[in-house]
Design an enzyme around this catalytic site. Structure first.
Site, PDB file in Angstrom:
ATOM      1  N   ASP A  25       1.005  -1.403  -0.197  1.00  0.00           N
ATOM      2  CA  ASP A  25      -0.151   0.001  -0.019  1.00  0.00           C
ATOM      3  C   ASP A  25       0.891   1.257   0.167  1.00  0.00           C
ATOM      4  O   ASP A  25       1.774   1.544   1.548  1.00  0.00           O
ATOM      5  CB  ASP A  25      -0.828   0.215   1.190  1.00  0.00           C
ATOM      6  CG  ASP A  25      -2.080   1.512   1.197  1.00  0.00           C
ATOM      7  OD1 ASP A  25      -1.555   1.849   0.439  1.00  0.00           O
ATOM      8  OD2 ASP A  25      -2.486   0.965   2.000  1.00  0.00           O
ATOM      9  N   LYS A  86       2.681  11.389  -3.166  1.00  0.00           N
ATOM     10  CA  LYS A  86       1.542  10.542  -3.704  1.00  0.00           C
ATOM     11  C   LYS A  86       0.849  11.383  -4.540  1.00  0.00           C
ATOM     12  O   LYS A  86       0.298  11.530  -5.381  1.00  0.00           O
ATOM     13  CB  LYS A  86       1.012   9.766  -2.958  1.00  0.00           C
ATOM     14  CG  LYS A  86      -0.060   8.840  -3.336  1.00  0.00           C
ATOM     15  CD  LYS A  86      -0.777   7.876  -3.044  1.00  0.00           C
ATOM     16  CE  LYS A  86      -1.938   6.618  -3.036  1.00  0.00           C
ATOM     17  NZ  LYS A  86      -2.534   5.984  -2.559  1.00  0.00           N
ATOM     18  N   GLU A 185      -7.463   0.466  -4.965  1.00  0.00           N
ATOM     19  CA  GLU A 185      -7.300   0.402  -3.117  1.00  0.00           C
ATOM     20  C   GLU A 185      -8.465  -0.315  -3.107  1.00  0.00           C
ATOM     21  O   GLU A 185      -8.984  -0.829  -1.297  1.00  0.00           O
ATOM     22  CB  GLU A 185      -7.202   1.384  -2.229  1.00  0.00           C
ATOM     23  CG  GLU A 185      -5.726   1.729  -2.291  1.00  0.00           C
ATOM     24  CD  GLU A 185      -5.340   3.183  -2.242  1.00  0.00           C
ATOM     25  OE1 GLU A 185      -6.340   4.065  -1.683  1.00  0.00           O
ATOM     26  OE2 GLU A 185      -4.024   4.001  -2.019  1.00  0.00           O
ATOM     27  N   ASP A 207     -12.980   4.900   3.012  1.00  0.00           N
ATOM     28  CA  ASP A 207     -12.088   4.776   3.382  1.00  0.00           C
ATOM     29  C   ASP A 207     -10.898   6.701   3.572  1.00  0.00           C
ATOM     30  O   ASP A 207     -11.050   7.931   3.397  1.00  0.00           O
ATOM     31  CB  ASP A 207     -10.773   5.189   2.153  1.00  0.00           C
ATOM     32  CG  ASP A 207      -9.293   5.386   1.905  1.00  0.00           C
ATOM     33  OD1 ASP A 207      -8.454   5.725   3.649  1.00  0.00           O
ATOM     34  OD2 ASP A 207      -8.368   4.398   1.253  1.00  0.00           O
TER      35      ASP A 207
END
Ligand code: ADP
Ligand code: MG
Length: 628
Positions: A25, A86, A185, A207
């Site tokens: 991840d 990211k 994800e 999330d």
């Protein structure tokens, strides 16, 4: 002579023959690595027992530090310590400038459109910085397993576009990892809970991470997860709670708000610690050093915390509502809610989510490990350690892929939600007589007109032998591999000339843009339909005019009388006039009129053509060839 050994079907390979593949991840705030051993997926800790690796990279003159040590140095060395990289993956210079406005980093543009960040050790691209995080995790896994690790499944947000996915793959390659697959994800989280074992169902994945909130709605159908909708807020997460708490501390401790970077970092660290303590305790004590040097001692209760963060949590519910609406679902349609991300540990988050979806969310798996666990399970299957099709898993294409056809319209080749890997071919032909080249324009989106879709790539197919319009047969193949990367090829079937392109767009779409494109496509469906009909009719008109004119030019003088020719020319002029209107009906009438007035001419041409073809041949030649 050595022979290759082959296992009996159904037998597991001997332990030494086992290939390890990790799940990773690669998070905005934290990254993790997991592996399947003895049938169980487990995340791997570093030497000090910490599973979460902060996604922070610090560049020193002659060293690179990743993780906790880098995070600890962020306050004193902000320019050389990169966090949340990211957010910049697969983005162009302009996007990054915009996203990085509030960050201390210095961006430099380079010849390749990829932006780079300036540090004491040189300039680095987001791909290179991410590769450092991946390398650290790869080393960690290799140490733990005393084995070489090459293969990995890496997770990416469901809304990542092709550029962002490609950037993630590039980072993996730089880190010496072979990407078995990029996995969404939310899909990974669903796999971790074994939801893919159910025959079907609709699941919500909520999330809430450090800096981002994502909600996805997945539909499971015969082992295939399809992303029905995604929504979120790319600037909302646990960090915002830390800021709210830090502001409260400043007020309580009477710290002026011109606090320097270092003081701010200290405050945020204290705030975060208090927040995390309050997940398990009812009160947390806080000590912060004031600029004067003395310390402030205080206490925060869970109740006070809730008052500070309630509005932030409330903000996550609007995207949930939006996702449900986009997927055209009601609450009763949902079979389960999965919680992902460290911030969903907070009791108040759980309470709010439970209330909103009117059901107990799935929380058994550690919310900051659940994505990694799913990735590891998937990696284990892909590397062949798990046999059979006990997990057949596919993702889907988020936006339709197609190409431009006459009239500025998009012909969809791979519709949205096609399971990947996917491939589809469609035949096209030339528009004009003697056309020897074709421009292939690849687009992404749900709308009918190219101007409403996103242009991904253009390439040319040259060397088509000159033929009458419609004579060439060009097969265009769209292929999306398991990682969601697109390649398009075009091949002229009679000659075999071929051309192709791999799409690596240099600018990313944000989640909000994808959402907007999907929403607009729904809102404009009717309008698009009539626009398409109009354009198609206009193209038909154009094609007929071109064909008849070519025929007039070739045979008009020999096969037509003057008045016949005038009739046809008038019908052409009339149709040309009608073609520019906004209604398909009159254009169709014009097409019919021109068609009728030139029919006789077309017949004469055909007869003349046959006579020409027959001249010099004996009749039995044709009889012979028509037999086979
Ligand atoms: P990302 O997906 O952005 O990498 P994570 O899923 O690792 O982020 O979540 C990080 C966030 O979770 C941080 O804001 C952190 O403070 C928060 N968090 C982690 N553990 C807890 C906890 N026990 N209670 C409250 N928040 C937590
Ligand atoms: Mg995350």
């Amino acid at each position: 002579m050595a022979l290759f050994q082959i296992n009996e079907p159904g037998e597991t390979p001997a332990p030494h023959a086992r290939r390890y593949a990790v799940g990773i991840d690669l998070g905005t705030t934290n990254s993790l690595v997991a592996i399947v051993r003895n049938g169980f997926a487990e995340t791997l800790p570093d030497e000090s027992g910490r599973h979460l690796l902060p996604s922070v990279v610090r560049y020193l003159k002659d060293d690179i530090v990743v993780g906790d040590a880098a995070l600890a140095a962020a306050a004193e060395d902000p320019f050389n310590t990169i966090s949340s990289v990211k957010r910049f993956m697969g983005r162009g210079v302009e996007d990054v400038r915009h996203l990085g406005k509030t960050l201390p980093y210095e961006f430099v543009a380079s010849e390749s459109k990829m932006p780079r960040l300036r540090t004491v050790a040189g300039e680095y691209s987001p791909v290179e910085i991410s590769a450092e995080i991946l390398k650290t995790l790869k080393r960690r896994a290799e140490k733990t397993l005393a084995a070489v690790i090459d293969d990995a499944v890496i997770t990416v947000p469901a809304y990542f576009d092709e550029a962002q996915r490609q950037a993630t793959k590039d980072a993996a390659r730089l880190a010496g990892l072979n990407v078995l697959r990029l996995l969404n994800e939310p899909t990974a989280a669903a796999i971790a809970y074994g939801l893919d074992k159910n025959p079907e169902g609709i699941y919500v994945v909520y999330d809430l991470g450090g800096g981002t909130f994502d909600v996805s709605i997945l539909r499971l159908n015969r082992g295939v997860f399809e992303v029905m909708a995604t929504a979120g807020d790319s600037a909302l997460g646990g960090d915002d709670m830390d800021r709210a708490i830090a502001a409260w501390i400043m007020q309580q401790a009477d710290i002026r708000d011109d606090a320097d970077q270092r003081q701010l970092r200290r405050l945020l660290r204290a705030a975060r610690a208090a927040k995390e303590t309050l997940t398990i305790a009812m009160r947390a004590s806080i000590v912060v050093e004031r600029n004067g040097g003395d310390a402030w001692h205080g206490e925060l209760t869970r109740e006070q915390l809730h008052a500070l963060v309630d509005s932030l949590i409330e903000k996550t519910l609007a995207p949930c509502r939006r996702a449900l609406r986009d997927a055209e679902l009601k609450l009763q349609d949902i079979q389960g809610v999965v919680l992902v991300g460290g911030a969903t540990r907070m009791p108040l988050v759980r309470e709010r989510v439970q209330k909103f979806f009117d059901r107990e969310p799935l929380v058994d798996i550690d919310p900051d490990k659940v994505v990694t666990v799913g990735a590891a399970l998937q990696a284990d299957v892909l590397v062949g350690n798990r046999r059979g099709n006990d997990m057949l898993l596919l993702d889907v294409i988020p936006l339709s892929l197609g190409l431009e056809v006459m009239g500025g319209m998009v012909e969809k080749i791979l519709p949205r939600n096609s399971p990947i890997p996917a491939a589809r071919a469609q035949d096209f032909t030339t528009f004009k007589d003697g056309q020897t080249a074709l421009l292939i324009h690849v687009l992404q989106g749900e709308r009918e007109l190219i101007t409403d879709c996103r242009s991904l790539a253009r390439f040319e197919l040259r060397g088509i032998p000159p033929m009458p319009a419609g004579g060439a047969r060009i097969r265009v193949t769209f292929q999306v591999d398991a990682d969601g990367l697109l390649s398009v090829s075009a091949r002229e079937q009679t000659t075999g000339v071929e051309s192709n392109v791999v799409v690596k767009p240099s600018y990313g779409l944000t989640d909000a843009e994808i959402e907007r494109m999907l929403r607009e496509s729904i809102a404009h469906a009717h309008e698009d339909e009539s626009a398409r009909r109009l354009r198609e009719t206009q193209v038909d008109a154009e094609r007929l005019i071109t064909a008849v004119q070519a025929a007039l030019y070739a045979d008009g003088d020999t096969l037509l009388s003057k008045p016949e020719r005038t009739d046809i020319e008038m019908a052409i002029a009339q149709l040309r006039h009608l073609r520019d209107g906004n209604e398909p009906r009159p254009i169709q009438d014009g097409i019919r009129a021109l068609d009728e007035v030139s029919r006789e001419f077309a017949e004469r041409r055909m007869n003349a053509g046959i006579r020409r073809a027959l001249a010099g041949h004996r009749l039995n030649e044709f009889e012979a060839s028509s037999k086979d």
